[in-house]
Write an enzyme that holds these catalytic residues in place. Structure first.
Site, PDB file in Angstrom:
ATOM      1  N   GLU A 124     -24.681   8.782  29.567  1.00  0.00           N
ATOM      2  CA  GLU A 124     -25.835   8.738  28.615  1.00  0.00           C
ATOM      3  C   GLU A 124     -26.975   8.848  29.421  1.00  0.00           C
ATOM      4  O   GLU A 124     -27.893   9.689  29.089  1.00  0.00           O
ATOM      5  CB  GLU A 124     -26.042   7.196  27.983  1.00  0.00           C
ATOM      6  CG  GLU A 124     -27.236   6.887  26.788  1.00  0.00           C
ATOM      7  CD  GLU A 124     -27.745   5.613  27.003  1.00  0.00           C
ATOM      8  OE1 GLU A 124     -28.884   5.494  26.504  1.00  0.00           O
ATOM      9  OE2 GLU A 124     -26.873   4.830  27.025  1.00  0.00           O
ATOM     10  N   ASP A 180     -29.345  12.159  28.832  1.00  0.00           N
ATOM     11  CA  ASP A 180     -30.910  11.984  28.593  1.00  0.00           C
ATOM     12  C   ASP A 180     -31.579  12.966  29.326  1.00  0.00           C
ATOM     13  O   ASP A 180     -32.506  13.596  28.930  1.00  0.00           O
ATOM     14  CB  ASP A 180     -31.145  10.586  28.578  1.00  0.00           C
ATOM     15  CG  ASP A 180     -32.590  10.414  28.421  1.00  0.00           C
ATOM     16  OD1 ASP A 180     -33.212  10.467  27.347  1.00  0.00           O
ATOM     17  OD2 ASP A 180     -33.427   9.997  29.549  1.00  0.00           O
ATOM     18  N   ASP A 227     -27.129   7.076  21.603  1.00  0.00           N
ATOM     19  CA  ASP A 227     -26.636   6.832  22.943  1.00  0.00           C
ATOM     20  C   ASP A 227     -25.188   7.729  23.158  1.00  0.00           C
ATOM     21  O   ASP A 227     -25.067   8.328  24.350  1.00  0.00           O
ATOM     22  CB  ASP A 227     -26.235   5.382  23.590  1.00  0.00           C
ATOM     23  CG  ASP A 227     -27.515   4.410  23.280  1.00  0.00           C
ATOM     24  OD1 ASP A 227     -28.791   5.191  23.468  1.00  0.00           O
ATOM     25  OD2 ASP A 227     -27.620   3.181  23.708  1.00  0.00           O
ATOM     26  N   GLU A 282     -26.184  11.407  23.654  1.00  0.00           N
ATOM     27  CA  GLU A 282     -26.731  11.624  24.899  1.00  0.00           C
ATOM     28  C   GLU A 282     -25.496  11.760  25.749  1.00  0.00           C
ATOM     29  O   GLU A 282     -25.613  12.556  26.813  1.00  0.00           O
ATOM     30  CB  GLU A 282     -27.647  10.827  25.212  1.00  0.00           C
ATOM     31  CG  GLU A 282     -29.092  10.992  24.477  1.00  0.00           C
ATOM     32  CD  GLU A 282     -30.182  10.039  24.988  1.00  0.00           C
ATOM     33  OE1 GLU A 282     -31.334  10.459  25.178  1.00  0.00           O
ATOM     34  OE2 GLU A 282     -29.912   8.922  25.218  1.00  0.00           O
TER      35      GLU A 282
END
Length: 229
Positions: free
Chosen positions: A47, A51, A120, A123
């Site tokens: 994640e 991101d 989450d 990502e």
């Protein structure tokens, strides 16, 4: 949980060479904690990576395609595309919630529907695609599933601000929000909000927080106004 990876791969148009990476992206920390003996990895590190990749690709996209947009507006637009509710919408677009590995506690308390968990995982999936297929595959995935329907996502993200601006412009009354219904156990609350112009209801919304319900109510009010104009 649906562990038929080929269904998810067909939905996203990408087949993983390393299936372990995909499984890792789908594994919530609650599941990993319940299966420590099997040395399961959760998706938090992926994640983190996803991101960063998402922010870079979305920044590049805005820079290239919004040539006259000032920096402040670019920042706001990017925020609307990478915020939790928007990424949760992106995740639901591919049915990602079906494929998540959740611990029993998260499963019974509605974790599969929770924006924070789903966003989450989305990502983390970006991070997994990046590691497995490289930056071009990650860019293709992001363009298709995160940088689509941009105007609608911007409207949703800024719905309360935009609605207030429209009300101020026509000086048609006082805008307010009210929570009219609350349901579910404490760990999985659901709220219903209405947006009111003076005493008239102009939009309704439901969310797992009061803020999310109000945002949804403002968004539905804006969509209704757009239909009338």
């Amino acid at each position: 949980m649906n562990s038929d990876y080929s269904r998810l791969e067909n939905k996203i148009g990408y087949t993983f060479k390393d299936k372990q990476l995909l499984m890792n992206a789908l594994t919530h920390t609650s599941f990993a904690n319940e299966h420590k003996a099997k040395k399961m990895k959760d998706n938090e590190r992926l994640e983190f990576l996803g991101d960063a990749v998402l922010e870079m690709i979305s920044s590049e996209f805005i820079y290239i395609n919004m040539k006259e947009m000032p920096e402040g507006d670019m920042t706001k637009l990017r925020a609307s595309l990478v915020c939790e509710p928007t990424l949760a919408m992106d995740a639901r677009q591919i049915g990602l919630e079906e494929f998540l590995y959740l611990g029993n506690g998260e499963e019974v308390t509605g974790g599969r529907k929770r924006d924070s968990i789903i966003s989450d995982a989305f990502e983390a999936l970006i991070g997994a695609v990046f590691l497995d297929g490289g930056i071009e595959m990650a860019r293709s995935f992001i363009l298709q599933f995160a940088l689509n329907d941009i105007e609608n996502k911007r409207l949703f993200h800024d719905s309360k601000t935009i609605l207030q601006e429209r009300i101020n412009m026509v000086k048609s009354g006082t805008l307010s929000y009210k929570i009219v219904e609350e349901s579910g156990p404490d760990h999985n609350k659901s709220y219903k909000a209405v947006a009111k112009l003076d005493d008239k209801i102009i939009g309704e919304g439901v969310g797992h927080t009061k803020k999310a319900a109000e945002q949804q109510a403002a968004y539905s009010a804006l969509k209704a106004l757009d239909k009338r104009s």
